[in-house]
Design a protein around this motif. Structure first.
Motif, mmCIF file in Angstrom:
data_model
loop_
_atom_site.group_PDB
_atom_site.id
_atom_site.type_symbol
_atom_site.label_atom_id
_atom_site.label_comp_id
_atom_site.label_asym_id
_atom_site.label_seq_id
_atom_site.Cartn_x
_atom_site.Cartn_y
_atom_site.Cartn_z
ATOM 1 N N LEU A 173 0.798 -1.225 0.000
ATOM 2 C CA LEU A 173 0.000 0.000 0.000
ATOM 3 C C LEU A 173 0.838 1.286 0.000
ATOM 4 O O LEU A 173 0.607 2.175 -0.841
ATOM 5 C CB LEU A 173 -0.969 -0.015 1.186
ATOM 6 C CG LEU A 173 -1.900 1.197 1.306
ATOM 7 C CD1 LEU A 173 -2.782 1.331 0.073
ATOM 8 C CD2 LEU A 173 -2.756 1.079 2.575
ATOM 9 N N PRO A 174 1.800 1.454 0.920
ATOM 10 C CA PRO A 174 2.561 2.716 0.906
ATOM 11 C C PRO A 174 3.377 2.900 -0.364
ATOM 12 O O PRO A 174 3.540 4.031 -0.841
ATOM 13 C CB PRO A 174 3.456 2.612 2.144
ATOM 14 C CG PRO A 174 3.524 1.161 2.452
ATOM 15 C CD PRO A 174 2.213 0.586 2.031
ATOM 16 N N LEU B 27 8.983 -0.329 -0.740
ATOM 17 C CA LEU B 27 8.614 -1.743 -0.682
ATOM 18 C C LEU B 27 9.657 -2.545 0.093
ATOM 19 O O LEU B 27 9.317 -3.436 0.878
ATOM 20 C CB LEU B 27 8.486 -2.296 -2.108
ATOM 21 C CG LEU B 27 7.733 -3.619 -2.281
ATOM 22 C CD1 LEU B 27 6.260 -3.455 -1.936
ATOM 23 C CD2 LEU B 27 7.879 -4.123 -3.713
ATOM 24 N N ILE B 28 10.927 -2.226 -0.117
ATOM 25 C CA ILE B 28 12.005 -2.918 0.590
ATOM 26 C C ILE B 28 12.079 -2.476 2.043
ATOM 27 O O ILE B 28 12.257 -3.297 2.954
ATOM 28 C CB ILE B 28 13.348 -2.667 -0.118
ATOM 29 C CG1 ILE B 28 13.342 -3.277 -1.519
ATOM 30 C CG2 ILE B 28 14.509 -3.239 0.695
ATOM 31 C CD1 ILE B 28 14.515 -2.871 -2.385
ATOM 32 N N THR B 29 11.909 -1.171 2.264
ATOM 33 C CA THR B 29 12.038 -0.623 3.618
ATOM 34 C C THR B 29 10.966 -1.163 4.560
ATOM 35 O O THR B 29 11.245 -1.456 5.728
ATOM 36 C CB THR B 29 11.954 0.917 3.582
ATOM 37 O OG1 THR B 29 12.973 1.422 2.717
ATOM 38 C CG2 THR B 29 12.135 1.504 4.969
ATOM 39 N N VAL B 30 9.757 -1.306 4.060
ATOM 40 C CA VAL B 30 8.654 -1.778 4.907
ATOM 41 C C VAL B 30 8.936 -3.175 5.461
ATOM 42 O O VAL B 30 8.554 -3.506 6.585
ATOM 43 C CB VAL B 30 7.325 -1.776 4.121
ATOM 44 C CG1 VAL B 30 6.225 -2.483 4.897
ATOM 45 C CG2 VAL B 30 6.895 -0.353 3.815
ATOM 46 N N THR B 31 9.637 -4.001 4.688
ATOM 47 C CA THR B 31 9.969 -5.355 5.153
ATOM 48 C C THR B 31 11.376 -5.439 5.748
ATOM 49 O O THR B 31 11.777 -6.502 6.227
ATOM 50 C CB THR B 31 9.882 -6.364 3.995
ATOM 51 O OG1 THR B 31 10.861 -6.029 2.997
ATOM 52 C CG2 THR B 31 8.505 -6.357 3.376
ATOM 53 N N GLY B 32 12.129 -4.348 5.685
ATOM 54 C CA GLY B 32 13.497 -4.392 6.170
ATOM 55 C C GLY B 32 14.406 -5.247 5.308
ATOM 56 O O GLY B 32 15.463 -5.690 5.766
ATOM 57 N N GLY B 33 13.993 -5.491 4.065
ATOM 58 C CA GLY B 33 14.801 -6.331 3.175
ATOM 59 C C GLY B 33 14.830 -7.791 3.590
ATOM 60 O O GLY B 33 15.670 -8.568 3.119
ATOM 61 N N LEU B 34 13.889 -8.182 4.442
ATOM 62 C CA LEU B 34 13.877 -9.541 4.993
ATOM 63 C C LEU B 34 13.798 -10.606 3.909
ATOM 64 O O LEU B 34 14.538 -11.598 3.927
ATOM 65 C CB LEU B 34 12.693 -9.688 5.957
ATOM 66 C CG LEU B 34 12.477 -11.053 6.615
ATOM 67 C CD1 LEU B 34 13.642 -11.391 7.528
ATOM 68 C CD2 LEU B 34 11.163 -11.059 7.394
ATOM 69 N N HIS B 35 12.925 -10.403 2.938
ATOM 70 C CA HIS B 35 12.713 -11.424 1.915
ATOM 71 C C HIS B 35 13.810 -11.396 0.854
ATOM 72 O O HIS B 35 14.156 -12.439 0.287
ATOM 73 C CB HIS B 35 11.331 -11.235 1.285
ATOM 74 C CG HIS B 35 10.261 -11.012 2.310
ATOM 75 N ND1 HIS B 35 10.123 -11.825 3.415
ATOM 76 C CD2 HIS B 35 9.312 -10.046 2.423
ATOM 77 C CE1 HIS B 35 9.117 -11.381 4.159
ATOM 78 N NE2 HIS B 35 8.622 -10.298 3.579
#
Length: 258
Positions: A43-44, A69-77
């Protein structure tokens, strides 16, 4: 509600000011709500792309959206994608592959995989018309999180030690089916607001979900044969692979959908 909040805390960097115990039952129940987590991830990025596009154009806006998109997940995936590439492309024994995947140091194969993943997302998104790229950013993370419920359902955990396996091995068909229904509802709502015709929406829903599930299940079967099962890293890689294929679908099909 606690299981959903737990998964938001676990899979994103959203500041949830609630202390929730990480239990097996909450994790398993939370898996069925993973598409909602995916929607909150996309969404963001979609909003930023839509707002920035008139001022910065497609390339800069897409770049900024991917950063979000990367920041919201912290690059986890992405980290899971890199670790999976390092392990699976080393062509060593099962034990050595799992050892490499657990190593926090990113190797050449991992760096290449991460760079190509980001590059492919950027190229596909910037070449889709604005309405299509916003739709893709909203839908792809939903489909990716739905896909991992199937990835964990059809394969066992690869490592013998207790850990993530005590959580993922409890995920089964009820969670995968519920997550699929949730994903269908969310993507249907997105398609409705984009003005997509009913026929186009139905075909898109079938194709996108079919591809995501087939990819997740096929990857899991390959891993079961190669290293004896899945890992946390391959779950992350499944999300990234599903998102990339979703972006490619919108790139190839958007002109025919609207």
């Amino acid at each position: 509600m606690s299981s959903l909040l737990l998964m938001i805390q676990f899979m994103t960097r959203y500041p949830i000011p609630v202390q929730i115990d990480f239990t097996v039952d909450r994790f398993v129940q939370g898996m069925k709500w993973m598409p909602i987590v995916g929607f909150l991830v996309g969404l963001p990025a979609a909003v930023l792309l839509y707002l920035c596009f008139p001022y910065f154009g497609g390339e800069v806006s897409t770049f900024l959206a991917l950063i979000v998109l990367i920041t919201v997940t912290g690059g986890l995936h992405l980290d899971g994608m890199g670790d999976s590439a390092d392990g699976l492309f080393c062509y060593r024994s099962k034990e050595r592959v799992l050892e490499i995947m657990r190593d926090s140091t990113l190797g050449t194969n991992g760096v290449v995989a991460v760079v190509l993943t980001i590059l492919l997302k950027f190229i596909t998104l910037k070449n889709i018309p604005l309405a299509g790229s916003v739709t893709a950013l909203l839908c792809a993370p939903v489909l990716g999180r739905m896909a991992i419920t199937w990835h964990t359902t059809v394969a066992s955990y690869a490592r013998e030690q207790s850990g993530m396996g005590s959580f993922t091995d409890r995920v089964g068909l009820p969670q995968a089916l519920t997550a699929t229904v949730c994903s269908l509802l969310l993507t249907s709502i997105v398609f409705y607001f984009t003005g997509m015709s009913l026929v186009s929406a139905i075909w898109s829903l079938v194709i996108l979900h079919g591809i995501a599930i087939a990819l997740a299940v096929g990857f899991a079967f390959y891993l079961q044969h190669r290293i004896g099962g899945i890992t946390g890293d391959t779950i992350g890689a499944t999300i990234e692979l599903s998102e990339m294929t979703s972006f490619l679908f919108f790139l190839l099909a958007w002109d025919f959908l609207v």
